[in-house]
Design a protein around this motif. Sequence first.
Motif, PDB file in Angstrom:
ATOM      1  N   CYS A  25       0.788  -1.301   0.017  1.00  0.00           N
ATOM      2  CA  CYS A  25      -0.023  -0.043  -0.014  1.00  0.00           C
ATOM      3  C   CYS A  25       0.955   1.383   0.065  1.00  0.00           C
ATOM      4  O   CYS A  25       0.650   2.208  -0.898  1.00  0.00           O
ATOM      5  CB  CYS A  25      -0.891  -0.102   1.426  1.00  0.00           C
ATOM      6  SG  CYS A  25      -1.892   1.585   1.455  1.00  0.00           S
ATOM      7  N   ARG A  28       2.485   1.767  -3.453  1.00  0.00           N
ATOM      8  CA  ARG A  28       1.648   2.126  -4.511  1.00  0.00           C
ATOM      9  C   ARG A  28       1.411   3.670  -4.520  1.00  0.00           C
ATOM     10  O   ARG A  28       1.412   4.512  -5.153  1.00  0.00           O
ATOM     11  CB  ARG A  28       0.364   1.418  -4.504  1.00  0.00           C
ATOM     12  CG  ARG A  28      -0.563   1.582  -5.508  1.00  0.00           C
ATOM     13  CD  ARG A  28      -1.464   0.683  -5.812  1.00  0.00           C
ATOM     14  NE  ARG A  28      -2.401   0.622  -4.477  1.00  0.00           N
ATOM     15  CZ  ARG A  28      -2.592  -0.192  -3.605  1.00  0.00           C
ATOM     16  NH1 ARG A  28      -1.734  -1.402  -3.772  1.00  0.00           N
ATOM     17  NH2 ARG A  28      -3.475  -0.323  -2.649  1.00  0.00           N
ATOM     18  N   ASP A  29       1.220   4.012  -3.171  1.00  0.00           N
ATOM     19  CA  ASP A  29       1.049   5.424  -2.908  1.00  0.00           C
ATOM     20  C   ASP A  29       2.101   6.242  -3.445  1.00  0.00           C
ATOM     21  O   ASP A  29       1.992   7.367  -4.219  1.00  0.00           O
ATOM     22  CB  ASP A  29       0.724   5.624  -1.446  1.00  0.00           C
ATOM     23  CG  ASP A  29      -0.743   5.420  -0.984  1.00  0.00           C
ATOM     24  OD1 ASP A  29      -1.553   5.112  -1.745  1.00  0.00           O
ATOM     25  OD2 ASP A  29      -0.986   5.553   0.281  1.00  0.00           O
ATOM     26  N   CYS A  30       3.350   5.934  -3.095  1.00  0.00           N
ATOM     27  CA  CYS A  30       4.550   6.704  -3.526  1.00  0.00           C
ATOM     28  C   CYS A  30       4.787   6.722  -5.083  1.00  0.00           C
ATOM     29  O   CYS A  30       5.063   7.776  -5.735  1.00  0.00           O
ATOM     30  CB  CYS A  30       5.908   6.126  -2.725  1.00  0.00           C
ATOM     31  SG  CYS A  30       6.275   6.510  -1.066  1.00  0.00           S
ATOM     32  N   GLN A  32       2.286   6.463  -7.317  1.00  0.00           N
ATOM     33  CA  GLN A  32       1.456   7.257  -7.767  1.00  0.00           C
ATOM     34  C   GLN A  32       1.460   8.743  -7.843  1.00  0.00           C
ATOM     35  O   GLN A  32       1.447   9.560  -8.768  1.00  0.00           O
ATOM     36  CB  GLN A  32      -0.310   6.913  -7.317  1.00  0.00           C
ATOM     37  CG  GLN A  32      -0.654   5.679  -7.281  1.00  0.00           C
ATOM     38  CD  GLN A  32      -1.951   5.209  -6.672  1.00  0.00           C
ATOM     39  OE1 GLN A  32      -2.289   5.720  -5.638  1.00  0.00           O
ATOM     40  NE2 GLN A  32      -2.892   4.244  -7.075  1.00  0.00           N
ATOM     41  N   HIS A 279       6.642   9.715   0.711  1.00  0.00           N
ATOM     42  CA  HIS A 279       5.447   9.918   0.430  1.00  0.00           C
ATOM     43  C   HIS A 279       5.223  11.449   0.555  1.00  0.00           C
ATOM     44  O   HIS A 279       4.674  12.417  -0.081  1.00  0.00           O
ATOM     45  CB  HIS A 279       4.366   9.268   0.819  1.00  0.00           C
ATOM     46  CG  HIS A 279       3.035   9.501   0.420  1.00  0.00           C
ATOM     47  ND1 HIS A 279       1.880  10.389   1.012  1.00  0.00           N
ATOM     48  CD2 HIS A 279       2.195   9.042  -0.524  1.00  0.00           C
ATOM     49  CE1 HIS A 279       1.138  10.488   0.619  1.00  0.00           C
ATOM     50  NE2 HIS A 279       0.989   9.887  -0.616  1.00  0.00           N
ATOM     51  N   THR A 283       4.713  14.561  -1.864  1.00  0.00           N
ATOM     52  CA  THR A 283       3.586  15.438  -1.653  1.00  0.00           C
ATOM     53  C   THR A 283       3.771  16.625  -1.598  1.00  0.00           C
ATOM     54  O   THR A 283       3.123  17.693  -2.300  1.00  0.00           O
ATOM     55  CB  THR A 283       2.572  14.845  -0.663  1.00  0.00           C
ATOM     56  OG1 THR A 283       2.043  13.381  -0.948  1.00  0.00           O
ATOM     57  CG2 THR A 283       1.346  15.758  -0.472  1.00  0.00           C
ATOM     58  N   PRO A 383      -4.143   9.946  -2.417  1.00  0.00           N
ATOM     59  CA  PRO A 383      -4.287   8.781  -2.930  1.00  0.00           C
ATOM     60  C   PRO A 383      -5.311   7.842  -2.362  1.00  0.00           C
ATOM     61  O   PRO A 383      -5.350   7.948  -0.973  1.00  0.00           O
ATOM     62  CB  PRO A 383      -2.902   8.267  -3.095  1.00  0.00           C
ATOM     63  CG  PRO A 383      -2.230   8.651  -2.033  1.00  0.00           C
ATOM     64  CD  PRO A 383      -2.836  10.038  -1.846  1.00  0.00           C
ATOM     65  N   CYS A 385      -5.136   4.804  -0.933  1.00  0.00           N
ATOM     66  CA  CYS A 385      -4.759   3.919  -0.193  1.00  0.00           C
ATOM     67  C   CYS A 385      -3.977   4.606   0.753  1.00  0.00           C
ATOM     68  O   CYS A 385      -2.610   5.496   0.754  1.00  0.00           O
ATOM     69  CB  CYS A 385      -3.627   2.935  -0.853  1.00  0.00           C
ATOM     70  SG  CYS A 385      -2.756   2.123   0.599  1.00  0.00           S
ATOM     71  N   SER A 386      -4.466   5.220   2.151  1.00  0.00           N
ATOM     72  CA  SER A 386      -4.111   6.198   2.844  1.00  0.00           C
ATOM     73  C   SER A 386      -2.750   5.770   3.584  1.00  0.00           C
ATOM     74  O   SER A 386      -2.739   4.563   4.070  1.00  0.00           O
ATOM     75  CB  SER A 386      -5.205   6.682   3.799  1.00  0.00           C
ATOM     76  OG  SER A 386      -5.084   6.203   5.218  1.00  0.00           O
ATOM     77  N   MET A 387      -1.883   6.837   3.713  1.00  0.00           N
ATOM     78  CA  MET A 387      -0.712   6.371   4.540  1.00  0.00           C
ATOM     79  C   MET A 387      -1.003   6.360   5.870  1.00  0.00           C
ATOM     80  O   MET A 387      -1.496   7.349   6.743  1.00  0.00           O
ATOM     81  CB  MET A 387       0.425   7.224   4.292  1.00  0.00           C
ATOM     82  CG  MET A 387       0.728   7.462   2.625  1.00  0.00           C
ATOM     83  SD  MET A 387       1.486   5.934   2.040  1.00  0.00           S
ATOM     84  CE  MET A 387       3.225   6.050   2.946  1.00  0.00           C
TER      85      MET A 387
END
Length: 394
Positions: A25, A28-30, A32, A279, A283, A383, A385-387
């Motif tokens: 998860c 994937r966030d990173c 995106q 991330h 961001t 995104p 899938c929250s971190m």
Amino acid sequence: MTPPRWIWQQPTWPRFTWDGTALACPLRDCQQVQGRLLGMAGAAAGDLQAEDALDTLLSNIVDSSAIEGEQLDVGSVRSSLARRLGLADEAARRTTAHAEGLAELMLDATRHADAPLDLARLLQWHRWLFAASDELLPTRIRVGALRGSEPMQVISGRIDRPTVHFEAPPRDGLEAQVDDFIDWFNASRQDSALDPLLRAGVAHFWFVTLHPFDDGNGRLTRALTDLALAQAQPQAIRFHAMSASILADRAGYYRVLEASQKDGLDITAWLQWFLRTLHDSLTRALHRIDRVLAKARFWQAHREQALSAEQAKVLNRLLDGGERGFEQGLTARHYQTVAKVSKATATRHLADLLEKGCIRRLPGGGRSTRYEINAPAPGIPLPPCSMSTEDPKA
């Protein structure tokens, strides 16, 4: 048999493992956010890209030193970077050998991603890091050489009762361990089974655990991380400063390092922290570029408007946002202060900006009418899938 106290005492060191499911998860966030960052950066004008790259490199240098408690002469470092990047620096100032060395180190790590890593390159980085070291350090260190035979410990507390947070591998055999790391670093770039962002996290942890120098290990580790990230995506590293995000959670950084260096070879917790921090860095860059593009769109939309220099100055302050903005809205008093005009002129200018659609009145009454810029607010949706914001080792 005494159980291992430090990770490097594990029988299979340094064969790290991690839980791929737990990392899927955040990874994937990173990915995106990195993709969105590249898309938005590509839309920015060339000059804006150059200035943003300069600011990013400067932030990485200054914040990496700040993590270790060193305060740099920011103007001197900026001038050194600007000259090497071929950019005009209106506030150019005399540089120091220290600033020149830091600029050389950062640019070598981020602009020469295809050059192989070897011991000679690491030793040169160390020399750049401690250029003019006689003037900087109260005691001499081995500049451009691996550390001596003394135990390498990270300690805190009283001199007579120190707390040992970490002890590095012994000096005997250090050359072989550094060689093993370098071989892995170069070979792993071609490992399709290892995600490049995870590779950067593993490299960071492995090298800082080796602690191969008398001093500067943290700063060189972060430069090495920048190199790994530049190898993963050369364009993206120009726009985000990971050291700034590490500095923002410096306590968490040291806490998860200490916990992981006393644990087994499963470094999932460290990699979770690393990806969460990466991330955050990506961001922040996304928001910054979003503001730059929003500002450019605003002036393009109002290019035919006849505005005074004072009006343009105040509008730019609003568009810049952050510390330079007015979070609660712009008032006539604010306008007076920024534009350095009378109250009557401020009132007249604000009415003109309102009529031209440059600003809009905020709802609510009160003693002072408040305004905001009449442009879509920059906003980067999270995104899907929250971190997690929890410390994995807490």
